[in-house]
Design a protein around this motif. Structure first.
Motif, short mmCIF file in Angstrom:
data_model
loop_
_atom_site.label_atom_id
_atom_site.label_comp_id
_atom_site.label_asym_id
_atom_site.label_seq_id
_atom_site.Cartn_x
_atom_site.Cartn_y
_atom_site.Cartn_z
N PHE A 15 0.80 -1.21 0.00
CA PHE A 15 0.00 0.00 0.00
C PHE A 15 0.84 1.28 0.00
O PHE A 15 0.30 2.38 0.09
N VAL A 16 2.14 1.14 -0.10
CA VAL A 16 3.02 2.31 -0.16
C VAL A 16 2.85 2.98 -1.52
O VAL A 16 2.90 2.34 -2.57
N GLY A 17 2.61 4.30 -1.51
CA GLY A 17 2.38 5.04 -2.75
C GLY A 17 3.60 5.05 -3.65
O GLY A 17 4.74 4.99 -3.18
N LYS A 18 3.37 5.16 -4.96
CA LYS A 18 4.49 5.12 -5.91
C LYS A 18 5.40 6.33 -5.78
O LYS A 18 6.57 6.28 -6.16
N ASP A 19 4.88 7.44 -5.25
CA ASP A 19 5.70 8.64 -5.06
C ASP A 19 6.34 8.69 -3.67
O ASP A 19 7.05 9.65 -3.36
N ALA A 20 6.07 7.67 -2.85
CA ALA A 20 6.60 7.65 -1.48
C ALA A 20 7.90 6.85 -1.43
O ALA A 20 8.19 6.02 -2.31
N ILE A 21 8.67 7.09 -0.38
CA ILE A 21 9.88 6.32 -0.13
C ILE A 21 9.52 5.25 0.92
O ILE A 21 9.18 5.59 2.05
N VAL A 58 4.52 9.24 6.67
CA VAL A 58 3.11 8.94 6.91
C VAL A 58 2.93 7.43 7.01
O VAL A 58 3.81 6.65 6.66
N SER A 59 1.76 7.03 7.47
CA SER A 59 1.44 5.62 7.67
C SER A 59 1.14 4.92 6.34
O SER A 59 0.70 5.55 5.36
N TRP A 60 1.28 3.60 6.31
CA TRP A 60 0.89 2.80 5.16
C TRP A 60 -0.62 2.90 4.92
O TRP A 60 -1.10 2.67 3.81
N LYS A 61 -1.39 3.30 5.95
CA LYS A 61 -2.84 3.42 5.82
C LYS A 61 -3.26 4.84 5.40
O LYS A 61 -4.42 5.20 5.56
N PHE A 62 -2.34 5.61 4.85
CA PHE A 62 -2.65 7.00 4.51
C PHE A 62 -3.92 7.09 3.65
O PHE A 62 -4.84 7.85 3.96
N GLU A 63 -3.98 6.36 2.56
CA GLU A 63 -5.11 6.47 1.64
C GLU A 63 -6.38 5.86 2.22
O GLU A 63 -7.49 6.21 1.81
N HIS A 64 -6.23 4.94 3.16
CA HIS A 64 -7.39 4.32 3.81
C HIS A 64 -8.11 5.34 4.69
O HIS A 64 -9.34 5.33 4.80
N LYS A 65 -7.36 6.26 5.29
CA LYS A 65 -7.93 7.25 6.21
C LYS A 65 -8.19 8.59 5.53
O LYS A 65 -9.16 9.28 5.85
N SER A 66 -7.33 8.96 4.61
CA SER A 66 -7.34 10.32 4.08
C SER A 66 -8.38 10.51 2.99
O SER A 66 -8.67 9.58 2.22
N PRO A 67 -8.96 11.72 2.88
CA PRO A 67 -9.91 12.00 1.80
C PRO A 67 -9.26 12.16 0.43
O PRO A 67 -9.95 12.24 -0.58
N ILE A 68 -7.93 12.22 0.37
CA ILE A 68 -7.24 12.31 -0.91
C ILE A 68 -6.20 11.20 -0.99
O ILE A 68 -5.81 10.61 0.03
#
Length: 316
Positions: A15-21, A58-68
């Motif tokens: 679940f790590v974003g492609k733009d994340a490290i 940020v957390s691996w659950k960023f997109e699970h919680k965040s509105p964006i």
């Protein structure tokens, strides 16, 4: 700018974003350690990072919680720093922001027993503004922020001083010290200590005391409220959030009192449990089991959402 995304195992790594490290946080599993301890480690070991470069984790659950999505957050942060920000953050807990005066009040209401005594201690010895109202520009829980070194240095000094005072109370065995080092009474993680819930609320307290730092908050839209909570509840929470913001911006106590009276209904057990669970949803949809089920649904249903051709026994 560099944004790290923490994960604990192979499944979370997906679940790590492609733009994340990607950042392996599997060693950071003690009851009293969470994001702040990772921040300190990253700050001490800035491998491959320019000293002038803004960074965050940020957390691996960023997109699970965040509105964006993560890419949207990345773009927001880049734009903020291009415009001179010292820090850019997003608060995914938009429903909680709408109905609570600040994070400390939310902590008391959601069951972190004794956190009000820890907050009062910090107010007396550190001068934090426990009773101050946080609107969308300062209300945050999940530590989803990116900052430059000017901000990080000031932030670490503030948090470390608070922890030094509380660690000393823990060594002395005082009531405050025992509360701080004891259980956070968190239903989703019974092992989590009070320490981590104190630290996450100190971020907002820090923002309220920094008049000379430029902080950009990513503000939620009405559509994002409705997407997260449904049309009816989403619209209600959107109105509460912007009404509180107006009260804070104008310093109008009469507006605050109206917001305070109106929110009472939403703070009853039935309503607030809905808000809590939609704001910070369980991670079931992130499991491999659910994703396999979702794939089956996509294969089974046609574009209209119906199952072609078959009728279950007894349903004819």
């Amino acid at each position: 700018m560099k944004i790290y995304q923490a994960y604990m195992d192979v499944q979370q790594r997906e679940f790590v974003g492609k733009d994340a490290i990607p950042y392996d946080a599997s060693a950071n599993s003690a009851p009293g350690t969470r994001e702040y301890d990772l921040f300190k480690k990253l700050h001490a070991e800035p491998a491959g990072r320019d000293s002038r470069e803004p960074w965050g984790l940020v957390s691996w659950k960023f997109e699970h919680k965040s509105p964006i999505d993560f890419a949207g957050f990345h773009d927001f942060c880049q734009a903020a720093f291009a415009n001179g920000a010292d820090c850019a953050f997003i608060n995914p807990m938009i429903g909680n922001e709408a109905v609570y005066a600040n994070g400390w009040e939310q902590g008391i209401h959601c069951g972190h027993t004794g956190i009000e005594k820890v907050a009062s201690f910090l107010e007396e010895h550190l001068g934090i503004r426990v009773a101050s109202v946080s609107d969308v520009n300062t209300f945050a829980f999940c530590n989803y922020f990116v900052a430059n070194n000017r901000f990080w240095g000031r932030y670490f000094g503030f948090i470390d001083e608070a922890l030094r005072l509380l660690d000393r109370e823990a060594e002395r065995g005082t009531e405050v010290g025992q509360l701080y080092s004891g259980s956070g009474r968190y239903q989703r993680d019974a092992t989590a200590s009070m320490r981590i819930f104190v630290i996450e609320r100190l971020f907002s307290s820090f923002l309220l005391q920094q008049d000379d730092l430029t902080v950009a908050a990513r503000l939620p839209s009405a559509i994002e409220f409705e997407r997260k909570f449904g049309v009816n509840l989403g619209r209600i929470l959107w109105n509460f959030s912007r009404f509180k913001q107006r009260a804070v911006e104008t310093g109008d106590l009469s507006l605050y009192n109206i917001w305070d009276r109106q929110r009472a209904t939403l703070l009853t057990d039935w309503h607030i449990n809905i808000i809590w669970n939609l704001d910070d949803p369980f991670a079931y949809t992130l499991t491999r089991e659910y994703r396999e089920f979702e794939d089956m649904c996509n294969e089974l249903f046609d574009e209209s959402g119906s199952v072609p051709g078959r009728v279950l026994p007894g349903c004819a």
